[in-house]
Design a protein around this motif. Structure first.
Motif, short mmCIF file in Angstrom:
data_model
loop_
_atom_site.label_atom_id
_atom_site.label_comp_id
_atom_site.label_asym_id
_atom_site.label_seq_id
_atom_site.Cartn_x
_atom_site.Cartn_y
_atom_site.Cartn_z
N SER A 153 0.83 -1.20 0.00
CA SER A 153 0.00 0.00 0.00
C SER A 153 0.86 1.25 0.00
O SER A 153 0.53 2.24 -0.69
CB SER A 153 -0.96 -0.01 1.19
OG SER A 153 -0.26 -0.02 2.42
N ALA A 154 1.96 1.25 0.75
CA ALA A 154 2.84 2.41 0.77
C ALA A 154 3.46 2.65 -0.61
O ALA A 154 3.53 3.79 -1.09
CB ALA A 154 3.93 2.22 1.82
N ASN A 155 3.91 1.58 -1.25
CA ASN A 155 4.50 1.70 -2.58
C ASN A 155 3.50 2.26 -3.58
O ASN A 155 3.81 3.17 -4.37
CB ASN A 155 5.00 0.32 -3.03
CG ASN A 155 5.66 0.35 -4.38
OD1 ASN A 155 4.99 0.21 -5.40
ND2 ASN A 155 6.97 0.52 -4.42
N GLU A 156 2.28 1.76 -3.54
CA GLU A 156 1.23 2.24 -4.44
C GLU A 156 0.87 3.69 -4.17
O GLU A 156 0.69 4.50 -5.08
CB GLU A 156 -0.03 1.38 -4.31
CG GLU A 156 0.01 0.10 -5.10
CD GLU A 156 -1.38 -0.52 -5.23
OE1 GLU A 156 -2.38 0.21 -5.14
OE2 GLU A 156 -1.45 -1.73 -5.42
N THR A 157 0.72 4.01 -2.88
CA THR A 157 0.31 5.35 -2.50
C THR A 157 1.29 6.40 -3.02
O THR A 157 0.88 7.45 -3.55
CB THR A 157 0.20 5.46 -0.97
OG1 THR A 157 -0.86 4.61 -0.53
CG2 THR A 157 -0.08 6.88 -0.51
N GLY A 180 2.71 10.69 -4.71
CA GLY A 180 4.04 11.25 -4.50
C GLY A 180 4.36 12.45 -5.37
O GLY A 180 4.86 13.47 -4.87
N PRO A 181 4.10 12.39 -6.68
CA PRO A 181 4.43 13.55 -7.53
C PRO A 181 3.73 14.82 -7.08
O PRO A 181 4.33 15.90 -7.08
CB PRO A 181 3.97 13.10 -8.92
CG PRO A 181 4.09 11.60 -8.88
CD PRO A 181 3.71 11.22 -7.48
N MET A 226 9.49 3.60 0.50
CA MET A 226 9.13 2.35 -0.15
C MET A 226 9.06 2.47 -1.67
O MET A 226 9.10 1.47 -2.38
CB MET A 226 7.78 1.85 0.37
CG MET A 226 7.84 1.23 1.76
SD MET A 226 9.10 -0.06 1.88
CE MET A 226 8.59 -1.17 0.59
N SER A 227 8.97 3.70 -2.16
CA SER A 227 8.82 3.89 -3.61
C SER A 227 10.03 3.38 -4.37
O SER A 227 9.93 3.01 -5.54
CB SER A 227 8.57 5.36 -3.93
OG SER A 227 9.72 6.15 -3.63
#
Length: 399
Positions: A257-261, A266-267, A290-291
């Motif tokens: 979920s963190a990676n997706e969020t 993020g941008p 996590m990205s």
């Protein structure tokens, strides 16, 4: 005549820019009913704020109304406002740093739960009959449990997410709240696509490892409700949901979920530089971290989790478990205790989230005067059957 959306917000449930309404059709299955909309869902001509003032400042008015809102309006329900969301939906607590904490009318000394906090608050405080929310990691189910409401996380992909702010795309779904099971199901008949003929839900399972996550007082309070569900099914088979432990499943959920969020939000965060409340800021910092990580192992783990839960439930099974570890945390609770409770809640909510299955919350009991809910997870696409089951159970307990 005063419009039905011009009322005093006694619960602090509606966001400042959300005090407007739209009249529903004159006739329809929901004629005369009112509903609120989480400020994550678009209404044409109005800016969707997503729980953060900077988001509100940097986005223009929506050009179209989300289909879920249109469906309710066409069914005769009147929209009475946009409700507060936790910041960019990244919380289960319901305390927005910028807009305040909506009232939990069922337990005024406790949080309402998030991120669909305002929607749950508005229904709990009887400011409307229904309210739309979104659920990625528990954002309808947890507030429903805390506020003593019916609430649903729909099957992933069953309802279109046009006009809904994306958060965690492989987890995001729509849901709604109601105070009684019949209206809860009537809304489902409007919002959900017709279901093909399938065998009735005939098997009940009790998730023993999920029950172990709940406080002792919550387990004791839920026992009569569980017994009522067991009578409906003629018994229940005890099962261990997570062969490698629910904490392992929570970790996979957190990483994915963190990676997706961050990939989605993020941008904008990097460019707009919004101010976040401390807890939300920490979660987005982790998401940024996590990205850059390889989450392939977490995706593979999720695929195994999905197979396990779907095989367990099959075509006709229902999995029964506590919705949350206990009643809502007190408004005065802080620090490690709040985070520990949140993690225990995620061990419960990640089950249906990771597997993409529908889950309803049934208001089942109280602990120290505060509501706690019982969750029922069904096979993918059996949302209408779960809603019908909620009606049956409500009628049984009322008899």
């Amino acid at each position: 005549m005063t419009p039905p959306w011009e009322f005093a917000d006694t619960a602090g449930a509606f966001c400042p820019h959300g005090r407007f309404g739209i009249a529903g059709a004159a006739t329809g299955p929901l004629a005369g009913r009112t509903f609120a909309v989480k400020d994550f869902i678009d209404i044409a001509g109005h800016v969707t704020g997503a729980g953060n003032p900077r988001w509100l400042e940097t986005h223009g008015p929506a050009t179209a109304t989300a289909p879920c809102v249109t469906a309710l309006l066409e069914a005769g329900a009147t929209m009475v406002g946009k409700t507060i969301s936790d910041e960019l939906a990244y919380s289960l607590n319901g305390d927005n740093f910028h807009y305040g904490t909506p009232l939990n009318a069922a337990a005024p000394d406790r949080v309402p739960g998030g991120s669909s906090s305002g929607s749950a608050s508005a229904v709990s405080a009887r400011l409307c009959d229904l309210a739309l929310g979104t659920d990625s990691g528990g954002s309808v189910r947890v507030p429903a449990s805390y506020c003593g409401l019916y609430g649903i996380r729909t099957t992933h992909g069953l309802m279109p997410l046009d006009g809904v702010v994306p958060f965690m795309p492989s987890l995001d779904v729509l849901g709604w709240f109601a105070r009684d099971a019949r209206l809860f199901a009537e809304a489902g008949a409007v919002l959900l696509p017709p279901a093909p003929a399938r065998p009735p839900l005939a098997r009940l399972m009790r998730g023993l490892d999920a029950e172990a996550e709940a406080d002792e007082a919550a387990r004791a309070a839920l026992a009569p409700a569980i017994a009522a569900v067991e009578r409906r099914f003629g018994g229940a088979a005890p099962v261990t949901i997570a062969d490698d432990g629910l904490e392992s499943w929570r970790v996979q959920f957190r990483l994915l979920s963190a990676n997706e969020t961050w990939s989605v939000l993020g941008p904008w965060i990097e460019e707009a530089k919004p101010v976040f409340g401390p807890a939300i800021g920490e979660r987005f910092a982790f998401a940024k971290e996590m990205s850059g990580q390889d989450v392939t192992p977490a995706r593979e783990a999720r695929a195994r989790i999905t197979r396990r839960v779907r095989d367990m439930v099959g075509l006709d099974g229902v999995l029964c478990l506590p919705t949350a570890p206990g009643p809502a945390p007190l408004l005065t609770a802080t620090g490690a205790a709040v985070e520990s409770f949140r993690q225990r809640a995620q061990r419960l909510t990640c089950i249906a989230g990771l597997s993409g299955q529908p889950q309803i919350n049934i208001p089942a009991a109280t602990v120290d005067g505060a509501p706690i809910g019982l969750a029922l997870i069904g096979p993918p696409g059996r949302d209408l059957d779960l809603l019908a089951l909620a009606v049956t159970l409500e009628q049984t307990t009322a008899a």
